[in-house]
Design a protein around this motif. Structure first.
Motif, PDB file in Angstrom:
ATOM      1  N   PHE A  84       0.724  -0.974  -0.243  1.00  0.00           N
ATOM      2  CA  PHE A  84       0.158   0.050  -0.044  1.00  0.00           C
ATOM      3  C   PHE A  84       0.692   1.238  -0.037  1.00  0.00           C
ATOM      4  CE2 PHE A  84      -1.349   3.723   3.203  1.00  0.00           C
ATOM      5  CZ  PHE A  84      -2.432   3.915   1.769  1.00  0.00           C
ATOM      6  N   LEU A  85       2.101   1.007   0.746  1.00  0.00           N
ATOM      7  CA  LEU A  85       3.431   2.777   0.691  1.00  0.00           C
ATOM      8  C   LEU A  85       3.622   2.671  -0.182  1.00  0.00           C
ATOM      9  CD1 LEU A  85       4.311   1.664   4.555  1.00  0.00           C
ATOM     10  CD2 LEU A  85       1.902   3.180   3.859  1.00  0.00           C
ATOM     11  N   TRP A  86       4.089   1.745  -0.572  1.00  0.00           N
ATOM     12  CA  TRP A  86       4.569   1.840  -2.232  1.00  0.00           C
ATOM     13  C   TRP A  86       3.575   2.325  -2.724  1.00  0.00           C
ATOM     14  CZ3 TRP A  86       9.603   1.831  -3.613  1.00  0.00           C
ATOM     15  CH2 TRP A  86      10.670   0.659  -3.000  1.00  0.00           C
ATOM     16  N   GLU A  87       2.365   2.389  -3.348  1.00  0.00           N
ATOM     17  CA  GLU A  87       1.497   2.574  -4.049  1.00  0.00           C
ATOM     18  C   GLU A  87       1.073   4.126  -3.733  1.00  0.00           C
ATOM     19  OE1 GLU A  87      -2.564  -0.128  -5.065  1.00  0.00           O
ATOM     20  OE2 GLU A  87      -3.447   1.455  -3.006  1.00  0.00           O
ATOM     21  N   PHE A  88       0.584   4.393  -2.946  1.00  0.00           N
ATOM     22  CA  PHE A  88       0.741   5.673  -1.546  1.00  0.00           C
ATOM     23  C   PHE A  88       1.664   6.340  -2.332  1.00  0.00           C
ATOM     24  CE2 PHE A  88      -0.155   9.161   0.974  1.00  0.00           C
ATOM     25  CZ  PHE A  88      -1.421   8.895   1.224  1.00  0.00           C
ATOM     26  N   GLN A  89       2.704   5.788  -2.540  1.00  0.00           N
ATOM     27  CA  GLN A  89       3.895   7.180  -2.765  1.00  0.00           C
ATOM     28  C   GLN A  89       3.829   7.435  -4.097  1.00  0.00           C
ATOM     29  OE1 GLN A  89       3.744   8.645   0.030  1.00  0.00           O
ATOM     30  NE2 GLN A  89       6.677   9.174   0.093  1.00  0.00           N
ATOM     31  N   GLU A  90       3.556   6.404  -5.428  1.00  0.00           N
ATOM     32  CA  GLU A  90       3.257   6.836  -6.459  1.00  0.00           C
ATOM     33  C   GLU A  90       4.662   6.036  -7.059  1.00  0.00           C
ATOM     34  OE1 GLU A  90       0.532   9.614  -8.965  1.00  0.00           O
ATOM     35  OE2 GLU A  90       1.465  10.975  -6.459  1.00  0.00           O
ATOM     36  N   MET A  91       5.663   4.843  -6.139  1.00  0.00           N
ATOM     37  CA  MET A  91       6.120   4.232  -7.241  1.00  0.00           C
ATOM     38  C   MET A  91       6.106   3.217  -7.338  1.00  0.00           C
ATOM     39  SD  MET A  91       9.258   5.667  -3.394  1.00  0.00           S
ATOM     40  CE  MET A  91       9.545   7.576  -3.113  1.00  0.00           C
ATOM     41  N   ASP A  92       7.026   3.006  -8.342  1.00  0.00           N
ATOM     42  CA  ASP A  92       7.020   0.942  -8.245  1.00  0.00           C
ATOM     43  C   ASP A  92       8.513   0.410  -7.804  1.00  0.00           C
ATOM     44  OD1 ASP A  92       7.247  -1.913  -9.422  1.00  0.00           O
ATOM     45  OD2 ASP A  92       6.814  -0.991 -10.807  1.00  0.00           O
ATOM     46  N   PRO A  93       8.285  -0.262  -7.043  1.00  0.00           N
ATOM     47  CA  PRO A  93       9.632  -1.500  -6.178  1.00  0.00           C
ATOM     48  C   PRO A  93       9.766  -2.253  -7.298  1.00  0.00           C
ATOM     49  CG  PRO A  93       7.330  -2.153  -5.898  1.00  0.00           C
ATOM     50  CD  PRO A  93       7.089  -1.328  -6.062  1.00  0.00           C
ATOM     51  N   ASN A  94       9.694  -2.454  -8.018  1.00  0.00           N
ATOM     52  CA  ASN A  94      10.350  -2.882  -9.132  1.00  0.00           C
ATOM     53  C   ASN A  94      11.063  -1.981  -9.910  1.00  0.00           C
ATOM     54  OD1 ASN A  94       9.406  -5.827  -8.170  1.00  0.00           O
ATOM     55  ND2 ASN A  94       7.608  -5.320  -9.050  1.00  0.00           N
ATOM     56  N   ASP A  95      10.695  -0.661 -10.121  1.00  0.00           N
ATOM     57  CA  ASP A  95      11.384   0.204 -11.353  1.00  0.00           C
ATOM     58  C   ASP A  95      12.114   1.528 -10.617  1.00  0.00           C
ATOM     59  OD1 ASP A  95      11.712   2.190 -13.300  1.00  0.00           O
ATOM     60  OD2 ASP A  95      10.025   2.762 -13.603  1.00  0.00           O
ATOM     61  N   ARG A  96      12.947   1.652 -10.445  1.00  0.00           N
ATOM     62  CA  ARG A  96      13.944   2.462  -9.715  1.00  0.00           C
ATOM     63  C   ARG A  96      14.309   4.086 -10.136  1.00  0.00           C
ATOM     64  NH1 ARG A  96      17.770   0.423  -5.887  1.00  0.00           N
ATOM     65  NH2 ARG A  96      18.659   1.918  -6.042  1.00  0.00           N
ATOM     66  N   GLU A  97      13.485   4.262 -11.624  1.00  0.00           N
ATOM     67  CA  GLU A  97      13.388   5.455 -11.794  1.00  0.00           C
ATOM     68  C   GLU A  97      12.450   6.288 -11.440  1.00  0.00           C
ATOM     69  OE1 GLU A  97      15.278   6.794 -14.030  1.00  0.00           O
ATOM     70  OE2 GLU A  97      16.698   4.501 -14.291  1.00  0.00           O
ATOM     71  N   THR A  98      10.994   5.159 -10.332  1.00  0.00           N
ATOM     72  CA  THR A  98      10.303   6.217  -9.766  1.00  0.00           C
ATOM     73  C   THR A  98      10.608   6.641  -8.026  1.00  0.00           C
ATOM     74  OG1 THR A  98       9.253   3.574  -8.682  1.00  0.00           O
ATOM     75  CG2 THR A  98       8.657   4.741 -10.967  1.00  0.00           C
TER      76      THR A  98
END
Length: 333
Positions: A84-98
């Motif tokens: 949920f926290l990855w989602e809320f921060q608009e980050m992808d745990p598998n995409d370091r560019e985010t």
């Protein structure tokens, strides 16, 4: 990304500062629970039998000011909150560019900038952790009483502190250590991933807590009561290794902070604490219930909130268990 637990409810009216302000938000630290009076917790004599902590755990807690509760929640539950926290921060745990997205809002406490604070407070997964019986029982051991309220607090997702996300870490107290008598409070952090020395995370100065009374006698006049001078501190700073699902509970008189992330992965945690319930404080009780109903942040200069208002517009109100309703203050003990 899929938005877990999204609500199809219409957008609520704009939230104003007066609606979100906790009645005691001008005090240091988290103002979502009442102030506590009485003997210091390090001096407390237990009356209730221990539920989660061992006798050795409790001795360590009183001597050094912190204790780690292993497997406070399952790894499955920890991962659900991390997702949920990855989602809320608009980050992808598998995409370091985010991972290098700028923080959504700067902190009035400038030392928190780029530390990875997540301005989410009321998602279902966060409440599932708060109303975990094992976590509750651990705080019963700490306070030696059952009538507790849980803090309304946020989380942390700290990706590597490099480039625009530079952050050096810091040591502080969330209570005013110049007060007489000294404040009484407890804080906690639930690790949602395994941590290493490089990942960073929680760090503290346990020997300072152990020798706090003697240290105060020789502390410089005019010292900062919220920030110890670590350059001239006779005691070292320690990191507390934790695994996903472990809960670290610490006394608010323990100097502590966030260690910078020098790894290639993220440090992820949720802040959870409990304190004696204050049902006689009707204004605070009403605010706490409203904070969950309207998905409001904790208030105070340390909690800037989410400028997108995602909790109000994208996620459903968390469902509470009977224990959760008591921990919120919605139902009496």
């Amino acid at each position: 990304m899929t938005m877990t637990g999204m609500s199809n409810a219409p957008t609520p009216p704009n939230v104003t500062m007066s609606q979100t302000m906790s009645p005691n938000a001008d005090r240091p630290g988290n103002a979502s629970v009442g102030t506590i009076a009485g003997p210091q917790l390090r001096d407390m004599k237990k009356k209730l039998p221990l539920r989660v902590l061992s006798a050795q755990d409790f001795e360590h807690w009183q001597r050094y000011g912190y204790v780690i509760v292993r497997n406070a929640v399952s790894q499955t539950q920890a991962k659900a909150t991390a997702d949920f926290l990855w989602e809320f921060q608009e980050m992808d745990p598998n995409d370091r560019e985010t991972w290098s997205r700028p923080q959504l809002r700067d902190h009035a406490m400038t030392e928190l900038n780029n530390s990875g604070m997540v301005e989410a407070y009321h998602h279902q997964t966060m409440w599932d952790n708060r109303q975990s019986p094992r976590i509750y029982d651990a705080f019963v051991d700490i306070w030696d009483r059952e009538d507790l309220w849980v803090s309304i607090d946020r989380a942390n997702l700290n990706t590597p502190n490099t480039g625009k996300r530079a952050f050096d870490g810091f040591i502080h107290w969330d209570e005013d250590t110049s007060q007489t008598p000294l404040p009484i409070n407890v804080q906690g952090v639930l690790s949602l991933v395994d941590t290493t020395d490089e990942t960073g995370g929680f760090q503290c100065v346990p020997e300072l807590f152990e020798n706090f009374a003697d240290w105060l006698k020789t502390a410089p006049v005019g010292r900062n009561p919220f920030r110890p001078d670590m350059d001239n501190m006779p005691y070292p700073c320690h990191r507390a290794p934790m695994q996903a699902g472990d809960l670290l509970i610490f006394n608010s008189l323990l100097a502590h902070g966030i260690r910078a992330n020098r790894s290639s992965s993220a440090r992820i945690a949720q802040y959870i604490s409990m304190a004696p319930a204050s049902p006689e404080n009707t204004e605070l009780t009403e605010w706490r219930i409203k904070s969950r109903d309207q998905r409001l942040p904790a208030r105070g200069h340390a909690f800037p909130g989410d400028p997108r208002n995602w909790e109000q517009t994208r996620y459903a109100r968390a469902r509470l268990t009977p224990l959760g309703e008591k921990l919120l203050g919605k139902q009496p003990w």
